[in-house]
Structure formats: structure tokens, C-alpha cells
Design a protein around this motif. Structure first.
Motif, mmCIF file in Angstrom:
data_model
loop_
_atom_site.group_PDB
_atom_site.id
_atom_site.type_symbol
_atom_site.label_atom_id
_atom_site.label_comp_id
_atom_site.label_asym_id
_atom_site.label_seq_id
_atom_site.Cartn_x
_atom_site.Cartn_y
_atom_site.Cartn_z
ATOM 1 N N VAL A 206 11.160 8.853 0.516
ATOM 2 C CA VAL A 206 11.336 7.412 0.670
ATOM 3 C C VAL A 206 11.355 6.754 -0.705
ATOM 4 C CG1 VAL A 206 10.353 5.301 1.649
ATOM 5 C CG2 VAL A 206 10.145 7.471 2.896
ATOM 6 N N ASP A 207 12.287 5.835 -0.902
ATOM 7 C CA ASP A 207 12.304 5.006 -2.108
ATOM 8 C C ASP A 207 11.603 3.694 -1.794
ATOM 9 O OD1 ASP A 207 14.073 6.166 -4.409
ATOM 10 O OD2 ASP A 207 15.131 6.651 -2.549
ATOM 11 N N ALA A 208 10.679 3.291 -2.665
ATOM 12 C CA ALA A 208 9.884 2.089 -2.406
ATOM 13 C C ALA A 208 9.788 1.238 -3.664
ATOM 14 C CB ALA A 208 8.484 2.479 -1.927
ATOM 15 N N SER B 107 0.814 -1.216 0.000
ATOM 16 C CA SER B 107 0.000 0.000 0.000
ATOM 17 C C SER B 107 0.846 1.265 0.000
ATOM 18 C CB SER B 107 -0.920 0.016 1.226
ATOM 19 O OG SER B 107 -0.158 0.224 2.411
ATOM 20 N N GLY B 108 2.119 1.160 0.401
ATOM 21 C CA GLY B 108 2.962 2.346 0.519
ATOM 22 C C GLY B 108 2.672 3.175 1.760
ATOM 23 N N VAL C 56 -2.708 11.599 -1.903
ATOM 24 C CA VAL C 56 -2.392 12.180 -0.593
ATOM 25 C C VAL C 56 -1.115 13.014 -0.623
ATOM 26 C CG1 VAL C 56 -3.589 10.326 0.607
ATOM 27 C CG2 VAL C 56 -1.132 10.112 0.197
ATOM 28 N N GLY C 57 -0.475 13.112 -1.790
ATOM 29 C CA GLY C 57 0.721 13.929 -1.907
ATOM 30 C C GLY C 57 1.917 13.372 -1.160
ATOM 31 N N ALA C 58 2.050 12.055 -1.143
ATOM 32 C CA ALA C 58 3.155 11.430 -0.408
ATOM 33 C C ALA C 58 4.485 11.680 -1.107
ATOM 34 C CB ALA C 58 2.912 9.924 -0.283
ATOM 35 N N ASP C 59 5.525 11.877 -0.317
ATOM 36 C CA ASP C 59 6.873 12.088 -0.846
ATOM 37 C C ASP C 59 7.572 10.739 -0.957
ATOM 38 O OD1 ASP C 59 9.179 13.205 -1.773
ATOM 39 O OD2 ASP C 59 9.750 14.165 0.113
ATOM 40 N N VAL C 60 7.106 9.944 -1.917
ATOM 41 C CA VAL C 60 7.614 8.587 -2.104
ATOM 42 C C VAL C 60 7.953 8.393 -3.576
ATOM 43 C CG1 VAL C 60 7.082 6.115 -1.944
ATOM 44 C CG2 VAL C 60 6.191 7.696 -0.208
ATOM 45 N N ARG C 61 9.171 7.903 -3.849
ATOM 46 C CA ARG C 61 9.549 7.499 -5.208
ATOM 47 C C ARG C 61 9.227 6.019 -5.338
ATOM 48 N NH1 ARG C 61 14.266 11.203 -4.598
ATOM 49 N NH2 ARG C 61 15.264 9.525 -3.426
ATOM 50 N N LEU C 62 8.185 5.720 -6.084
ATOM 51 C CA LEU C 62 7.691 4.350 -6.187
ATOM 52 C C LEU C 62 8.240 3.691 -7.446
ATOM 53 C CD1 LEU C 62 5.846 2.144 -5.041
ATOM 54 C CD2 LEU C 62 3.957 3.177 -6.327
ATOM 55 N N HIS C 63 8.940 2.587 -7.262
ATOM 56 C CA HIS C 63 9.566 1.870 -8.362
ATOM 57 C C HIS C 63 8.776 0.582 -8.635
ATOM 58 C CE1 HIS C 63 13.346 4.295 -7.911
ATOM 59 N NE2 HIS C 63 12.889 4.361 -6.672
#
Length: 258
Positions: free
Chosen positions: A123-125, A108-109, A143-150
Motif C-alpha cells: 500500500v502507498d500512503a 496511524s496507517g 509490526v512489519g507492515a507492507d506500506v510505503r509511507l510518504h
């Protein structure tokens, strides 16, 4: 587990089987999300991700797949673990670039979201399942999350992220096998936890780091201690149980040595 406990939680196990079966890649309705919250967490609002309870997810445009409703790290748990990690980071020497924050099996991150908010660091995910990745990418954007999703295997992400400091932090939550009477065997997750730890070590060239792992409240064959035999245990967090022993969550924090 006694028969009375089993019978009392029969609706949960029946729903879990559906969420991991025919509803595995289905976006759940608001009613289904509330049912999952009630049966897993004791009340509909107990299933809350990104600060949004199940009762509001549909109206907020959150897309949650069946498997994710079972496998996710809900707000109450993610926030508590993120707070503990933030406290550990606060005692580390300042200076230099931001440490790595890496969620290797993000689902879900939600844990990535909370850790990034708590520490103020991107966060890198990694997420391997394209359907889960698509839903999570949508939700994190909402939600504007600061996550780099790979999209891809966690080892590919490790290969792109050379070690920065001893404060680098990795969250591990690989897919679990079906529950057994003995509990969760960390050598039978997919991939096995000892293999994941070896992959992290290789990516860091001997530099220690922090590890947080999500597990069951019943561990089989002493596999947690054996997997982290070369590590220093920092803290364990066991949320109040809502399900039979062996079906609830526990979180463990370690300093992983090279």
C-alpha cells in the motif's frame, strides 16, 4: 443530542478536547491509551491498532499521538472495510500487474496495514504531519507492515502513481472540522472531499476506480451524496455506535467514474 446523553458522554468530549489540544502531538502513556479506548470504544481493548490493543501498546513499543488516538481507524473497523474491499477485488477480472492501493491521509496507517495484509499487496500512503509521520513510520516498522509511507501532500503522491486498472483503490480520511449539530459537512473537511475526488480523477485520465471514505454517522447538507454524484455507491458500513449520534463512524464504498 439530549442533555442526558451529553452529560453521560461528557468525559469523552473532555478527553477528545485534550487529545486534540495540549496532547495533540504528545506520545500517550499506556494509561492514557486505555482511557481513550474505554471512553471512545466502550472498553480499553476497543482501541486496537495493528492487531495490538491499547493495554499492550506501550509494552509493544507502539507510539500513538493524542490526535491519532481520536482520528485513527481502529482494528475492528479497518479489518471489516478491508474485507469488503477484498471481496470487491475478488470479483474483478484477474491478470496484469497488482492494482494501486492508496491511503491518501493515512494517520496511524492502520487501514493501510489491514488492506495490505488482506490483499497481499503493498500500500502507498501519504501523511502530511511530520510528527504523525514519524510515529506511524515507527509503528509500521514494529509490526512489519507492507506500506510505503510518504511524507508530504496527498497530491504529490497521486502525481507519482499513474492509474493501473479499474481495481485501483483509494482510501479517503481527511481531517474533519469540529462536530456540529448538523453533522459532518464533506465540503468543509481539509481539503474538501469534492476537491480530493477531482484530484483523483485528474490523476487517472478518466479510468474508474474504487473509493472508500471514512465519515461520520451524521452527514450535513446531503454532502456525501452531492460529493459522489458522479459515482456508483457500492456499500455502506456503519459500526455499532458507542457515542452520541454524529460522533460515531461510518464507511462508504463507491466506484468513482471519470
Amino acid at each position: 443530542m439530549t442533555s442526558s446523553v451529553s452529560n453521560g458522554h461528557a468525559p469523552y468530549f473532555a478527553l477528545r478536547d485534550r487529545l486534540l489540544g495540549d496532547l495533540r502531538t504528545t506520545v500517550l502513556t499506556g494509561e492514557q491509551l486505555c482511557e481513550a479506548g474505554r471512553l471512545v470504544h466502550g472498553r480499553p481493548e476497543g482501541l486496537s491498532l495493528y492487531g495490538i490493543p491499547a493495554t499492550e501498546m506501550q509494552s509493544e513499543g507502539i507510539r500513538l499521538l493524542g490526535r491519532t488516538a481520536v482520528e485513527c481507524c481502529a482494528d475492528a473497523h479497518a479489518a471489516e472495510v478491508a474485507d469488503v474491499l477484498a471481496a470487491l477485488h475478488a470479483f474483478s477480472p484477474p491478470g496484469g500487474e497488482d492494482p494501486l492501493l492508496v491511503d491518501l491521509f493515512c494517520g496511524s496507517g492502520n487501514f493501510s496495514h489491514h488492506l495490505g495484509v488482506r490483499l497481499g499487496i503493498t500500500v502507498d500512503a501519504a501523511e502530511l504531519d511530520p510528527a504523525v509521520h514519524a510515529a506511524t513510520s515507527h509503528n509500521l516498522g514494529r509490526v512489519g507492515a507492507d506500506v510505503r509511507l510518504h511524507l508530504g501532500d496527498y497530491r504529490d503522491l497521486l502525481g507519482r502513481l499513474p492509474a493501473r486498472s479499474m481495481r485501483d483503490t483509494y482510501f479517503i480520511d481527511p481531517p474533519w472540522p469540529a462536530s456540529t449539530p448538523a453533522g459532518l459537512d464533506l465540503t468543509r473537511t481539509s481539503p474538501p472531499v469534492p476537491d480530493i475526488l477531482d484530484d483523483i480523477r485528474r490523476s487517472r485520465d478518466g479510468l474508474p476506480c474504487l473509493i472508500a471514505i471514512k465519515a461520520s454517522d451524521r452527514i450535513a447538507h446531503d454532502s456525501l451524496r452531492l460529493a459522489f454524484a458522479k459515482s456508483h455507491r457500492l456499500r455502506s458500513i456503519t459500526p455499532p455506535p458507542t457515542l452520541p449520534h454524529g460522533a460515531n463512524l461510518a464507511f462508504h464504498l463507491y466506484e468513482l467514474h471519470g
